[in-house]
Write an enzyme that holds these catalytic residues in place. Structure first.
Site, PDB file in Angstrom:
ATOM      1  N   ASN A   9       0.870  -1.185   0.000  1.00  0.00           N
ATOM      2  CA  ASN A   9       0.000   0.000   0.000  1.00  0.00           C
ATOM      3  C   ASN A   9       0.902   1.229   0.000  1.00  0.00           C
ATOM      4  OD1 ASN A   9      -1.858   2.000   0.435  1.00  0.00           O
ATOM      5  ND2 ASN A   9      -2.370   1.376   2.535  1.00  0.00           N
ATOM      6  N   TRP A  10       0.994   1.864  -1.156  1.00  0.00           N
ATOM      7  CA  TRP A  10       1.918   3.006  -1.275  1.00  0.00           C
ATOM      8  C   TRP A  10       1.318   4.287  -0.691  1.00  0.00           C
ATOM      9  CZ3 TRP A  10       3.915   2.355  -7.056  1.00  0.00           C
ATOM     10  CH2 TRP A  10       4.623   1.147  -7.145  1.00  0.00           C
ATOM     11  N   LYS A  11       0.046   4.224  -0.322  1.00  0.00           N
ATOM     12  CA  LYS A  11      -0.638   5.405   0.245  1.00  0.00           C
ATOM     13  C   LYS A  11      -0.421   6.622  -0.669  1.00  0.00           C
ATOM     14  CE  LYS A  11      -0.057   3.327   4.739  1.00  0.00           C
ATOM     15  NZ  LYS A  11      -0.037   3.476   6.187  1.00  0.00           N
ATOM     16  N   HIS A  95      -9.459   0.761   4.648  1.00  0.00           N
ATOM     17  CA  HIS A  95      -8.211   0.938   5.385  1.00  0.00           C
ATOM     18  C   HIS A  95      -8.475   1.837   6.583  1.00  0.00           C
ATOM     19  CE1 HIS A  95      -4.147   2.233   6.394  1.00  0.00           C
ATOM     20  NE2 HIS A  95      -3.738   1.146   5.766  1.00  0.00           N
ATOM     21  N   GLU A  97      -6.964   4.250   7.769  1.00  0.00           N
ATOM     22  CA  GLU A  97      -6.797   5.694   7.506  1.00  0.00           C
ATOM     23  C   GLU A  97      -8.034   6.258   6.817  1.00  0.00           C
ATOM     24  OE1 GLU A  97      -3.036   5.354   5.513  1.00  0.00           O
ATOM     25  OE2 GLU A  97      -2.108   4.802   7.409  1.00  0.00           O
ATOM     26  N   GLU A 167      -5.396  -5.613  10.431  1.00  0.00           N
ATOM     27  CA  GLU A 167      -4.391  -4.589  10.701  1.00  0.00           C
ATOM     28  C   GLU A 167      -4.707  -3.906  12.031  1.00  0.00           C
ATOM     29  OE1 GLU A 167      -2.403  -3.124   6.901  1.00  0.00           O
ATOM     30  OE2 GLU A 167      -4.242  -1.983   7.081  1.00  0.00           O
ATOM     31  N   GLY A 173       2.259   1.838  10.841  1.00  0.00           N
ATOM     32  CA  GLY A 173       3.169   2.977  10.712  1.00  0.00           C
ATOM     33  C   GLY A 173       3.848   3.370  12.017  1.00  0.00           C
ATOM     34  N   SER A 213       3.381  -2.573  10.321  1.00  0.00           N
ATOM     35  CA  SER A 213       4.837  -2.556  10.481  1.00  0.00           C
ATOM     36  C   SER A 213       5.498  -3.873  10.072  1.00  0.00           C
ATOM     37  CB  SER A 213       5.209  -2.171  11.921  1.00  0.00           C
ATOM     38  OG  SER A 213       4.719  -0.877  12.225  1.00  0.00           O
ATOM     39  N   GLY A 234       2.794  -1.277   4.346  1.00  0.00           N
ATOM     40  CA  GLY A 234       2.824   0.150   4.057  1.00  0.00           C
ATOM     41  C   GLY A 234       4.253   0.613   3.834  1.00  0.00           C
ATOM     42  N   GLY A 235       4.865   1.138   4.889  1.00  0.00           N
ATOM     43  CA  GLY A 235       6.197   1.749   4.785  1.00  0.00           C
ATOM     44  C   GLY A 235       7.224   0.909   4.037  1.00  0.00           C
TER      45      GLY A 235
HETATM   46  C1  PEP Z   1      -0.790  -0.121   6.118  1.00  0.00           C
HETATM   47  O1  PEP Z   1      -0.843   1.055   5.831  1.00  0.00           O
HETATM   48  O2  PEP Z   1      -1.692  -0.871   5.745  1.00  0.00           O
HETATM   49  C2  PEP Z   1       0.344  -0.584   6.897  1.00  0.00           C
HETATM   50  C3  PEP Z   1       0.289  -1.794   7.386  1.00  0.00           C
HETATM   51  O3  PEP Z   1       1.389   0.294   7.073  1.00  0.00           O
HETATM   52  P1  PEP Z   1       2.807  -0.047   7.745  1.00  0.00           P
HETATM   53  O4  PEP Z   1       3.314  -1.300   7.112  1.00  0.00           O
HETATM   54  O5  PEP Z   1       3.665   1.142   7.436  1.00  0.00           O
HETATM   55  O6  PEP Z   1       2.566  -0.216   9.208  1.00  0.00           O
END
Ligand code: PEP
Length: 253
Positions: A9-11, A95, A97, A167, A173, A213, A234-235
């Site tokens: 997920n590049w957001k 998601h 967010e 999640e 994050g 994470s 994500g990251g």
């Molecule tokens: C996400 O945004 O779905 C996520 C899991 O982010 P991260 O891996 O950065 O925690």
């Protein structure tokens, strides 16, 4: 029997040139992978170019959201057919967010999931508890409610296409990953719920990703859990080497 699925997920990251370069680097670095579905989710404006750069590779493309209508007066929104037109095969829905900052509701996520399936898009439906809910021992109540609501009205003919992404919000994050045991406990409970909602056989076919994470250093322990079928990243999906290492480590052969 469930093929792991790793989704990046590049957001709201990566401008066009960088998005194409990242997608191409991921496809090339993971080209030997045999038994993992790999998907990247760029921003809407990069979808068409990334999908075209990935054409003919094993890497699929996901959108990060979707409207339910195919067209109309919905300023700023993107329709399911616009996604399929540009070569999108998956869509991330609900998601945390989007729930937190854009008011997405369980009911809205459910409507979007049904529309996505009707248009041949695989929904990746996100669920998860906040830190307060975990500390109040409400994790399973929250997650069960979200799963039941999100899947309402989705029949046996479609449900095995759905991907769930557990999640925990406190792990997104933040660098705090749920331990493999904490994640497995929730995944197993989700699968038990799916068996109640559908059947044991169907529950065994539905993929449940973990997200929060995920990095090269923790994916092996997470993916080795019996009910963890991949990751929503994500990251660590913003760099080709870390994302590719996560993909490669998820190939159970
Ligand atoms: C996400 O945004 O779905 C996520 C899991 O982010 P991260 O891996 O950065 O925690």
């Amino acid at each position: 029997m469930r093929t792991p699925i790793i989704a990046g997920n590049w957001k709201m990251n990566k401008h066009l040139e960088d998005a194409i370069a990242l997608a191409e680097a991921v496809a090339s670095a993971t080209s030997d992978v045999k038994n993992v579905d790999v998907v990247v989710a760029p921003t809407f404006v990069c979808l068409a170019s990334v999908a075209s750069a990935l054409e003919g590779t094993h890497v699929g493309v996901a959108a990060q959201n979707m409207h339910t209508a195919t067209s109309g007066a919905f300023t700023g929104e993107i329709s399911p057919t616009m996604l399929t037109d540009v070569g999108c095969g998956h869509v991330i829905l609900g998601h945390s967010e989007r729930r937190q900052f854009f008011g997405e509701t369980d009911r809205g996520v459910n409507e979007k999931a049904k529309v996505a399936l009707a248009h041949g898009l695989i929904p990746i439906i996100c669920i998860g508890e906040s830190l307060g809910e975990r500390e109040a021992e409400q994790t399973m109540d929250k997650v069960s409610f979200q799963v039941t609501a999100a899947l309402s009205g989705i029949g046996e003919e479609d449900i095995t296409k759905v991907v769930l992404a557990y999640e925990p919000i406190w792990a997104i994050g933040t660098g705090k990953t749920a331990t493999p045991e904490q994640a497995q406990e929730v995944h197993a409970s989700i699968r038990a719920l799916l068996a109640q909602l559908y059947s044991e056989d169907i529950a065994q076919q539905i993929r449940i990703q973990y997200g929060g994470s995920v990095k090269p250093a923790n994916i092996a322990d997470l993916i080795s859990q019996p009910d963890i079928d991949g990751a929503l990243v994500g990251g660590a999906s913003l760099k080709a080497d870390s994302f590719s290492q996560i993909v490669m480590a998820s190939d159970k052969g």
